[in-house]
Scaffold this motif. Structure first.
Motif, PDB file in Angstrom:
ATOM      1  N   UNK A 198      27.315  50.414  33.534  1.00 27.21           N
ATOM      2  CA  UNK A 198      25.974  50.666  33.789  1.00 27.21           C
ATOM      3  C   UNK A 198      25.801  50.467  35.075  1.00 27.21           C
ATOM      4  N   UNK A 199      25.823  49.254  35.401  1.00 25.29           N
ATOM      5  CA  UNK A 199      25.610  48.761  36.822  1.00 25.29           C
ATOM      6  C   UNK A 199      26.579  49.523  37.746  1.00 25.29           C
ATOM      7  N   UNK A 200      27.686  49.826  37.492  1.00 28.05           N
ATOM      8  CA  UNK A 200      28.506  50.690  38.500  1.00 28.05           C
ATOM      9  C   UNK A 200      27.852  52.102  38.863  1.00 28.05           C
ATOM     10  N   UNK A 201      27.244  52.620  37.753  1.00 25.60           N
ATOM     11  CA  UNK A 201      26.619  54.042  37.851  1.00 25.60           C
ATOM     12  C   UNK A 201      25.179  53.808  38.731  1.00 25.60           C
ATOM     13  N   UNK A 202      24.738  52.708  38.329  1.00 23.71           N
ATOM     14  CA  UNK A 202      23.579  52.539  39.024  1.00 23.71           C
ATOM     15  C   UNK A 202      23.832  52.173  40.747  1.00 23.71           C
ATOM     16  N   UNK A 203      24.616  51.497  40.943  1.00 22.98           N
ATOM     17  CA  UNK A 203      25.094  51.055  42.484  1.00 22.98           C
ATOM     18  C   UNK A 203      25.568  52.522  42.783  1.00 22.98           C
TER      19      UNK A 203
END
Length: 481
Positions: A198-203
């Motif tokens: 989730x953090x990857x797609x947000x970033x």
């Protein structure tokens, strides 16, 4: 002074290949390009390593730079998921990446384009005041779903796995069965893998813009969803540039010292008569599934070219090997299969020149794992597809391919993890000689024309890339002031 673009795909042939095509676009616009790679503490597969070496050797105009290897803690921890280890590795490489960028004259450094998994390097670029962009190698439909997922997951006490095949409504894409999402995203929201992804797609959507390997007409609904306050109501995403399809070109016959044997075999087959069965660089099936597919292909009566890899999940893989990593076809396939289908079918071990095969006049259909690179290659070649998604985002792609794009039909057995011979037989016949197959070919032909138009002078993908360059120039001036 010529300006330099730095592309950072990390490791993995599925990410290096499309970014190499992006590099060639920059080269055509007069930029120097350096591709930065990392040396993982764990070995890539032999085929993956060979493919990257082949890419580098065939693109001498691109400078390839491998960051110095490093020793970081916990990379051998058996309890760590390989994906988490990869992210940890790439984070540790930020220091080396920053040192590399410091070695480039700031006035000549045009921009940095990061792969979706190297996104932690955004911090390095912001620190140095360098324009930084994301290259998302997957589909616009996939990115649209991923940007909407945090809102869906927020506040849930359980993961999405319990929803099974329940369709989920996302803006810009057809209803998506929950089971078709990337499996790690189905876990509990506090699961380490789920949180990391989730953090990857947000970033990925927090850089100065996103280059997408697609073209507007192919995924119009998904692209539009990314351009308004639809995916994330509380904020507008950065500019979206559809610059694809970025796919490799098959080697020309006159450029080859020796053509691959499967191309020589295709030369002897009628036009659009051969089913090409190839499931990507990681598409390993069980021994039982391989035998079932063989039965279906034989019963279909159709011509086929089949790339077979060593079976997955074997406790004793050596029993299938004669020499090296290639499978022993005699042990894997039904007794007498190769003899009975000789002339009508050809089975190759592990690797086939995919773009050359798809471009060949004899290829009439493509059984694919639905990896986005393969999907685009088939569309550019005008070849209809049969979907057998296996992992990652491939099931998500399958939904868009069959319901939005109209370029494929599914092998329904993928839902249970096992495709039966009867379905292989029926679907292969349908695509090659059935009425539905004719309609499918017509739709794919139309998509091929759209893809060609997108990359022509004045086409939408060419215009989008030109706008990207203008935006970078404008942003670069602001950052230097």
């Amino acid at each position: 002074m010529r300006q330099t673009v730095v592309l950072y795909p990390g490791a993995g042939v599925g990410h290096v290949r499309p970014m190499t095509e992006l590099a060639n676009v920059f080269l055509k616009h007069g930029y120097d390009v350096t591709m930065v790679l990392v040396e993982p503490p764990f070995k890539l597969s032999d085929s993956g390593t060979t493919a990257i070496e082949r890419i580098a050797a065939s693109n001498p105009s691109i400078s390839f730079h491998v960051l110095p290897s490093l020793q970081a803690p916990d990379f051998a921890a058996p309890s760590k998921h390989p994906f988490l280890l990869m992210l940890q590795l790439l984070h540790y490489y930020n220091e080396q990446f920053e040192a590399f960028l410091h070695g480039i004259d700031r006035k000549s450094l045009h921009s940095v384009v990061l792969d979706m998994f190297c996104i932690d390097a955004t911090d390095v670029c912001v620190k140095l005041g360098v324009p930084v962009y994301t290259f998302f190698a997957g589909s616009a439909s996939c990115l649209s779903v991923l940007t909407q997922l945090p809102a869906l997951i927020a506040g849930r006490q359980t993961g999405l796995k319990e929803l099974g095949d329940t369709p989920l409504d996302f803006v810009g894409v057809p209803p998506m069965p929950a089971s078709h999402l990337i499996k790690e995203l189905l876990e509990h929201p506090e699961d380490e893998m789920c949180k990391a992804m989730m953090n990857i797609w947000k970033r990925n959507t927090e850089t100065m813009g996103i280059l997408l390997n697609t073209f507007e007409l192919l995924e119009n609904r998904a692209v539009q969803s990314l351009r308004g306050p639809l995916c994330i109501p509380e904020r507008i995403l950065p500019p979206i540039y559809c610059v694809g399809p970025l796919v490799g070109k098959g080697a020309k016959d006159e450029d080859k010292v020796e053509r691959n044997e499967c191309l020589e075999w295709l030369d002897m087959q009628p036009d659009r008569s051969v089913v090409f069965f190839c499931l990507g660089s990681k598409g390993a099936l069980s021994e039982e599934q391989l035998k079932e597919i063989a039965v279906g292909l034989e019963r279909s009566g159709q011509r086929f070219l089949w790339s077979v890899r060593r079976p997955a999940g074997s406790d004793n893989p050596e029993k299938y090997l004669k020499v090296g990593p290639e499978p022993d076809l005699g042990s894997l396939l039904p007794q007498g299969f190769l003899e009975r289908t000789k002339g009508r079918g050809l089975v190759v071990k592990s690797w086939a020149p995919q773009m050359d095969v798809l471009d060949h006049r004899a290829t009439g259909a493509f059984v694919t794992h639905c990896g986005w690179n393969s999907v685009l290659e088939a569309i550019v070649a005008g070849v209809p597809m049969l979907c057998l998604p296996l992992e990652a985002e491939q099931k998500m792609n399958k939904v868009s391919m069959t319901e939005d794009m109209g370029v494929a039909v599914e092998l329904e057995g993928y839902m249970t993890g096992f495709v039966k011979a009867d379905e292989v037989e029926v679907k292969v016949r349908l695509v090659i000689e059935g009425e539905e197959g004719k309609q499918l070919r017509a739709r794919v032909a139309a998509r091929r024309e759209e893809a060609e138009a997108a990359l022509e002078e004045g086409g939408p993908s060419r215009v989008a890339f030109a706008q990207f360059l203008l935006d970078v120039d404008s942003l670069g001036k602001q950052l230097r002031e």
